[in-house]
Design an enzyme around this catalytic site. Structure first.
Site, PDB file in Angstrom:
ATOM      1  N   LYS A  22     -55.215  44.198  -7.116  1.00 16.41           N
ATOM      2  CA  LYS A  22     -53.920  44.132  -7.821  1.00 16.41           C
ATOM      3  C   LYS A  22     -52.942  45.120  -7.184  1.00 16.41           C
ATOM      4  CE  LYS A  22     -53.241  46.637 -11.735  1.00 16.41           C
ATOM      5  NZ  LYS A  22     -52.080  47.525 -11.760  1.00 16.41           N
ATOM      6  N   ASN A  23     -53.439  46.357  -6.898  1.00 22.43           N
ATOM      7  CA  ASN A  23     -52.514  47.401  -6.447  1.00 22.43           C
ATOM      8  C   ASN A  23     -52.202  47.342  -4.963  1.00 22.43           C
ATOM      9  OD1 ASN A  23     -52.324  48.167  -9.077  1.00 22.43           O
ATOM     10  ND2 ASN A  23     -53.733  49.886  -8.903  1.00 22.43           N
ATOM     11  N   ARG A  92     -45.522  48.493 -14.058  1.00 22.95           N
ATOM     12  CA  ARG A  92     -45.079  49.597 -13.196  1.00 22.95           C
ATOM     13  C   ARG A  92     -44.772  49.066 -11.798  1.00 22.95           C
ATOM     14  NH1 ARG A  92     -43.125  54.871 -13.192  1.00 22.95           N
ATOM     15  NH2 ARG A  92     -43.644  55.863 -11.205  1.00 22.95           N
ATOM     16  N   CYS A 116     -48.446  50.751 -18.010  1.00 22.10           N
ATOM     17  CA  CYS A 116     -49.295  51.334 -19.053  1.00 22.10           C
ATOM     18  C   CYS A 116     -48.751  52.692 -19.485  1.00 22.10           C
ATOM     19  CB  CYS A 116     -50.720  51.511 -18.525  1.00 22.10           C
ATOM     20  SG  CYS A 116     -51.570  49.943 -18.302  1.00 22.10           S
ATOM     21  N   ARG A 121     -43.941  58.537 -16.763  1.00 27.22           N
ATOM     22  CA  ARG A 121     -44.103  57.880 -15.464  1.00 27.22           C
ATOM     23  C   ARG A 121     -42.717  57.807 -14.799  1.00 27.22           C
ATOM     24  NH1 ARG A 121     -48.350  53.108 -15.507  1.00 27.22           N
ATOM     25  NH2 ARG A 121     -48.675  53.852 -13.367  1.00 27.22           N
ATOM     26  N   PRO A 122     -42.228  58.984 -14.397  1.00 27.66           N
ATOM     27  CA  PRO A 122     -40.874  59.055 -13.825  1.00 27.66           C
ATOM     28  C   PRO A 122     -40.818  58.387 -12.445  1.00 27.66           C
ATOM     29  CG  PRO A 122     -41.994  61.164 -13.617  1.00 27.66           C
ATOM     30  CD  PRO A 122     -42.906  60.293 -14.436  1.00 27.66           C
ATOM     31  N   ASP A 124     -38.719  59.981 -10.088  1.00 30.28           N
ATOM     32  CA  ASP A 124     -37.975  60.993  -9.314  1.00 30.28           C
ATOM     33  C   ASP A 124     -38.454  61.106  -7.874  1.00 30.28           C
ATOM     34  OD1 ASP A 124     -40.340  61.979 -10.613  1.00 30.28           O
ATOM     35  OD2 ASP A 124     -39.804  63.983  -9.938  1.00 30.28           O
ATOM     36  N   LEU A 125     -39.762  60.924  -7.654  1.00 26.64           N
ATOM     37  CA  LEU A 125     -40.282  61.037  -6.278  1.00 26.64           C
ATOM     38  C   LEU A 125     -39.879  59.820  -5.440  1.00 26.64           C
ATOM     39  CD1 LEU A 125     -43.834  62.520  -6.942  1.00 26.64           C
ATOM     40  CD2 LEU A 125     -41.686  63.719  -6.491  1.00 26.64           C
ATOM     41  N   ASP A 306     -58.206  55.415 -12.401  1.00 26.81           N
ATOM     42  CA  ASP A 306     -58.317  54.098 -13.046  1.00 26.81           C
ATOM     43  C   ASP A 306     -59.759  53.759 -13.429  1.00 26.81           C
ATOM     44  OD1 ASP A 306     -55.805  52.569 -10.879  1.00 26.81           O
ATOM     45  OD2 ASP A 306     -55.641  53.911 -12.599  1.00 26.81           O
ATOM     46  N   ARG A 398     -53.664  41.723 -17.438  1.00 27.31           N
ATOM     47  CA  ARG A 398     -52.661  42.121 -16.435  1.00 27.31           C
ATOM     48  C   ARG A 398     -53.335  42.453 -15.110  1.00 27.31           C
ATOM     49  NH1 ARG A 398     -49.588  47.124 -17.867  1.00 27.31           N
ATOM     50  NH2 ARG A 398     -49.276  46.889 -15.630  1.00 27.31           N
TER      51      ARG A 398
HETATM   52  C1  EPZ Z   1     -50.397  53.648  -8.996  1.00 28.66           C
HETATM   53  O1  EPZ Z   1     -49.479  54.011 -10.013  1.00 28.66           O
HETATM   54  C2  EPZ Z   1     -51.261  52.558  -9.599  1.00 28.66           C
HETATM   55  N1  EPZ Z   1     -50.430  51.436  -9.980  1.00 28.66           N
HETATM   56  C3  EPZ Z   1     -51.992  53.091 -10.816  1.00 28.66           C
HETATM   57  O2  EPZ Z   1     -52.859  52.067 -11.287  1.00 28.66           O
HETATM   58  C4  EPZ Z   1     -52.847  54.293 -10.394  1.00 28.66           C
HETATM   59  O3  EPZ Z   1     -53.466  54.841 -11.534  1.00 28.66           O
HETATM   60  C5  EPZ Z   1     -51.943  55.345  -9.749  1.00 28.66           C
HETATM   61  O4  EPZ Z   1     -51.225  54.766  -8.636  1.00 28.66           O
HETATM   62  C6  EPZ Z   1     -52.745  56.541  -9.229  1.00 28.66           C
HETATM   63  O5  EPZ Z   1     -53.700  56.106  -8.330  1.00 28.66           O
HETATM   64  C7  EPZ Z   1     -50.017  50.565  -9.023  1.00 28.66           C
HETATM   65  O6  EPZ Z   1     -50.317  50.722  -7.854  1.00 28.66           O
HETATM   66  C8  EPZ Z   1     -49.169  49.411  -9.491  1.00 28.66           C
HETATM   67  P1  EPZ Z   1     -48.440  57.677  -8.875  1.00 28.66           P
HETATM   68  P2  EPZ Z   1     -48.205  54.955  -9.665  1.00 28.66           P
HETATM   69  O7  EPZ Z   1     -47.010  57.549  -8.526  1.00 28.66           O
HETATM   70  O8  EPZ Z   1     -47.721  54.654  -8.328  1.00 28.66           O
HETATM   71  C9  EPZ Z   1     -46.454  61.334 -11.116  1.00 28.66           C
HETATM   72  C10 EPZ Z   1     -53.739  50.593 -12.860  1.00 28.66           C
HETATM   73  O9  EPZ Z   1     -54.409  50.731 -13.899  1.00 28.66           O
HETATM   74  N2  EPZ Z   1     -45.186  60.834 -10.583  1.00 28.66           N
HETATM   75  O10 EPZ Z   1     -49.438  57.923  -7.805  1.00 28.66           O
HETATM   76  O11 EPZ Z   1     -47.264  54.879 -10.805  1.00 28.66           O
HETATM   77  C11 EPZ Z   1     -47.021  60.406 -12.166  1.00 28.66           C
HETATM   78  O12 EPZ Z   1     -46.454  60.676 -13.426  1.00 28.66           O
HETATM   79  C12 EPZ Z   1     -52.587  51.536 -12.601  1.00 28.66           C
HETATM   80  O13 EPZ Z   1     -53.945  49.716 -11.973  1.00 28.66           O
HETATM   81  C13 EPZ Z   1     -44.032  61.610 -10.720  1.00 28.66           C
HETATM   82  O14 EPZ Z   1     -44.072  62.691 -11.298  1.00 28.66           O
HETATM   83  O15 EPZ Z   1     -48.911  56.390  -9.681  1.00 28.66           O
HETATM   84  C14 EPZ Z   1     -48.497  60.709 -12.111  1.00 28.66           C
HETATM   85  O16 EPZ Z   1     -48.765  61.852 -12.891  1.00 28.66           O
HETATM   86  C15 EPZ Z   1     -52.463  52.598 -13.671  1.00 28.66           C
HETATM   87  N3  EPZ Z   1     -42.859  61.141 -10.228  1.00 28.66           N
HETATM   88  C16 EPZ Z   1     -48.735  61.043 -10.639  1.00 28.66           C
HETATM   89  O17 EPZ Z   1     -47.439  61.332 -10.087  1.00 28.66           O
HETATM   90  C17 EPZ Z   1     -42.779  59.937  -9.571  1.00 28.66           C
HETATM   91  O18 EPZ Z   1     -41.673  59.574  -9.111  1.00 28.66           O
HETATM   92  C18 EPZ Z   1     -49.372  59.928  -9.822  1.00 28.66           C
HETATM   93  O19 EPZ Z   1     -48.565  58.783 -10.023  1.00 28.66           O
HETATM   94  C19 EPZ Z   1     -43.959  59.163  -9.440  1.00 28.66           C
HETATM   95  C20 EPZ Z   1     -45.152  59.631  -9.941  1.00 28.66           C
END
Ligand code: EPZ
Length: 418
Positions: A22-23, A92, A116, A121-122, A124-125, A306, A398
Site C-alpha cells: 500500500k505504502n 494520509r 489514521c 500528523r503535520p 511542516d517537513l 505499523d 483501507r
Molecule cells: C508513512 O506515514 C506511512 N503512510 C505510515 O503508515 C507509517 O506509519 C509512517 O510512514 C512511518 O513509517 C504512508 O506511507 C501512506 P512520517 P507518514 O512522515 O509519511 C512526524 C499505515 O498504517 N512528521 O514518516 O505520514 C509525524 O508526526 C500508515 O500504513 C512531522 O512532524 O509518516 C510522525 O511523528 C500509518 N512533520 C513522524 O514524523 C511532517 O511534516 C513520522 O511520520 C511529517 C511527519
C-alpha cells in the site's frame, strides 16, 4: 459500516499470497502524473486507499483503470492542479500528490490530508523540503498552496526522516532544473520502490534506502513506465502475528524477508519457528508463546511502527510480560482499550505499554479506531473464546486486500459483513 465477525479457537494452516505494498502504491500512483504519459503499475493491492488515489487521479483529469492487480494511469491530460477536502480527507497518502503536481504543473493546491488518528500528523517537513528546492509553498489552516514554474533543486535537510516528506521531495525534485540532495531521508523499502519507478521515467536517483538521496532533475521525462510494486511488508508482518496468535502453521508467499527482520526476530523470541524459502515464509506456532524481550519502534530499519499493534495482539496471551515503546507516533495505542475489553492486561504510560500475559481472552464487541489497530483486534480475536464482532472494519479495508478472505483461507473462522 463494515464489521468482521471472528469465532476464536481455530488454529491456522495453509498458504496465502501477500498483497503489493500500500505504502508504495500511494506515492507511485501520485508520481504517475509527473511524466504526462502512461504508467502501468503491477501488484497493486485492491484496497480502498488505492481506490481513493485513483479517484484523485481521475479528478485531476487522468484516465485510471484497474484490471485485477494491474493499474494503468494515463496522465497526458491534466485538467486541474487542486485537490478538494472531500478527496484529501480520506487518507494520509493524498498529501503525496503535492510534490508530483508541482513537478508536473508548477503549482498545487490541496487541503489538509486525512489518515489514521495516530496523534498530530503535520505537513511542516513536506513544506520545508519543497521550499528548500525553491518552491513557494504556503499553508493556511491546513490548506497548502504551492506555485513555482521553474525551481532549481537544492539541499533538503529533514530533522525527522519523514517517509512522506522524503517522497514528496523526491517527486518534486524529479523536474527541478538541477540536483537535489535529501539529507536524513527516510530509508523505508517504499522509498527505494519510488526511486525505482522514478528512474523508469528517466530521473536519476542515487542513494535511495540510505539517509542521503540525490535526485538529478530532468525537464523532459520518459512518457511511459511499467513497474511492479514490492510486497507489503506490514501485511506480511500482520499475517505472521495472526498465525503466531492463533497457533498452527502458515505459509506466506510474495514476501521480502529483508524488510521485516525485526518482526521475525521478535516472533522467534516468542517461540515461533519461522523459515524462509526464496520469497516465501513459513511460520509454526505451537503451544503457549513467550513474551518477547521488548520492542522499540522507529524509522526503518528499526521495528516498524505499523507492526506494533499486531505484535501487541499476539503478545497478550504470551507467558510473561513484554514492553512496547512507540517512538514514531504520539497516539498509537488506540487499540489498547479494545484489547483490554477482550481480557488483555495492558498498562500504557506515555510512549510505553506494558503487556502482562493472561491465560485467556473472551470474545465481545470491539471497535476499530485505525487501520493497524483494527488488524490487531482481529489478531487477538483469533484466540478469544467465543465470538468477537469488530466494527469500524472499513479502516482495515483501507490497507489490507481481502483481510477476512485471507484469514479464512488459512482456516480462521471469520466473516466480513458490509
Ligand atoms: C508513512 O506515514 C506511512 N503512510 C505510515 O503508515 C507509517 O506509519 C509512517 O510512514 C512511518 O513509517 C504512508 O506511507 C501512506 P512520517 P507518514 O512522515 O509519511 C512526524 C499505515 O498504517 N512528521 O514518516 O505520514 C509525524 O508526526 C500508515 O500504513 C512531522 O512532524 O509518516 C510522525 O511523528 C500509518 N512533520 C513522524 O514524523 C511532517 O511534516 C513520522 O511520520 C511529517 C511527519
Amino acid at each position: 459500516m463494515s464489521k468482521l465477525v471472528v469465532k476464536g479457537g481455530a488454529t491456522l494452516s495453509g498458504s496465502v499470497r501477500v498483497q503489493g505494498a500500500k505504502n508504495s502504491a500511494l506515492p507511485i500512483l501520485a508520481a504517475s502524473i509527473i511524466s504526462g504519459g502512461e504508467s502501468v503499475i503491477h501488484n497493486c493491492p485492491d484496497i480502498s486507499d488505492v481506490d481513493d488515489a485513483l479517484e484523485i487521479l481521475r479528478y485531476l483529469g487522468c484516465r485510471a483503470r484497474r484490471d485485477g492487480t494491474k493499474v494503468t494511469v494515463d496522465s497526458s491530460e491534466l485538467a486541474r492542479t487542486d485537490i478538494p477536502e472531500e478527496l484529501m480527507c480520506r487518507m494520509r497518502g493524498s498529501v503525496l500528490f503535492l510534490g508530483a503536481l508541482v513537478a508536473r504543473a508548477g503549482e498545487a493546491k490541496i487541503s489538509a490530508p486525512g489518515g489514521c488518528r495516530l496523534g498530530p500528523r503535520p505537513v511542516d517537513l513536506h513544506l520545508r523540503a519543497l521550499r528548500a528546492i525553491g518552491i513557494d509553498a504556503s499553508e493556511n489552516e491546513g490548506s497548502v498552496r504551492c506555485r513555482c514554474a521553474e525551481y532549481r533543486g537544492g539541499l533538503v535537510y529533514l530533522p525527522i526522516p519523514s517517509v512522506g516528506a522524503t517522497e514528496n521531495a523526491m517527486a518534486a525534485a524529479s523536474r527541478a532544473r538541477g540536483t537535489t540532495v535529501i539529507v536524513n531521508a527516510a530509508r523505508e523499502p517504499e522509498i527505494c520502490d519510488l526511486a525505482c519507478y522514478l528512474s523508469k521515467l528517466g530521473v536519476r536517483v542515487f542513494g535511495a534506502g540510505s539517509s542521503t538521496v540525490t535526485i538529478e532533475g530532468r525537464k523532459t521525462l520518459n512518457k511511459a513506465a511499467e513497474h511492479r510494486l514490492i510486497p507489503d511488508r506490514i501485511a506480511a508482518a500482520t499475517y505472521l502475528c495472526c498465525a503466531a496468535a492463533a497457533g498452527g502453521k502458515a505459509e506466506l508467499r510474495n514476501v521480502c524477508v529483508l524488510d521485516i527482520c525485526p518482526v521475525i526476530r521478535a516472533l522467534r523470541e516468542m517461540g515461533c519457528e519461522i523459515s524462509r524459502r526464496r520469497d516465501s515464509l513459513t511460520i509454526v506456532s505451537k503451544g503457549k508463546l513467550r513474551a518477547h524481550g521488548g520492542i522499540v519502534t522507529g524509522p526503518y530499519p528499526a521495528f516498524p511502527t505499523d507492526a506494533q499493534p499486531p505484535l501487541m495482539a499476539a503478545s497478550v496471551l504470551a507467558e510473561g510480560s513484554s514492553v512496547f515503546t512507540e517512538t514514531v507516533f504520539e497516539k498509537r495505542y488506540r487499540h489498547v482499550p479494545e484489547l483490554i475489553k477482550l481480557g488483555a492486561d495492558i498498562e500504557v504510560e506515555g510512549k510505553r505499554a506494558l503487556v502482562r500475559g493472561v491465560n485467556s481472552l473472551r470474545g465481545c464487541e470491539l471497535k476499530a479506531e485505525d487501520l493497524r489497530g483494527g488488524a490487531a483486534l482481529a489478531t487477538a480475536a483469533l484466540r478469544a473464546e467465543g465470538e468477537t464482532v469488530i466494527s469500524g472494519f472499513e479502516y482495515v479495508k483501507r490497507g489490507y486486500e481481502g483481510f477476512g478472505r485471507t484469514l479464512s483461507e488459512l482456516g480462521a473462522q471469520v466473516v466480513e459483513i458490509d
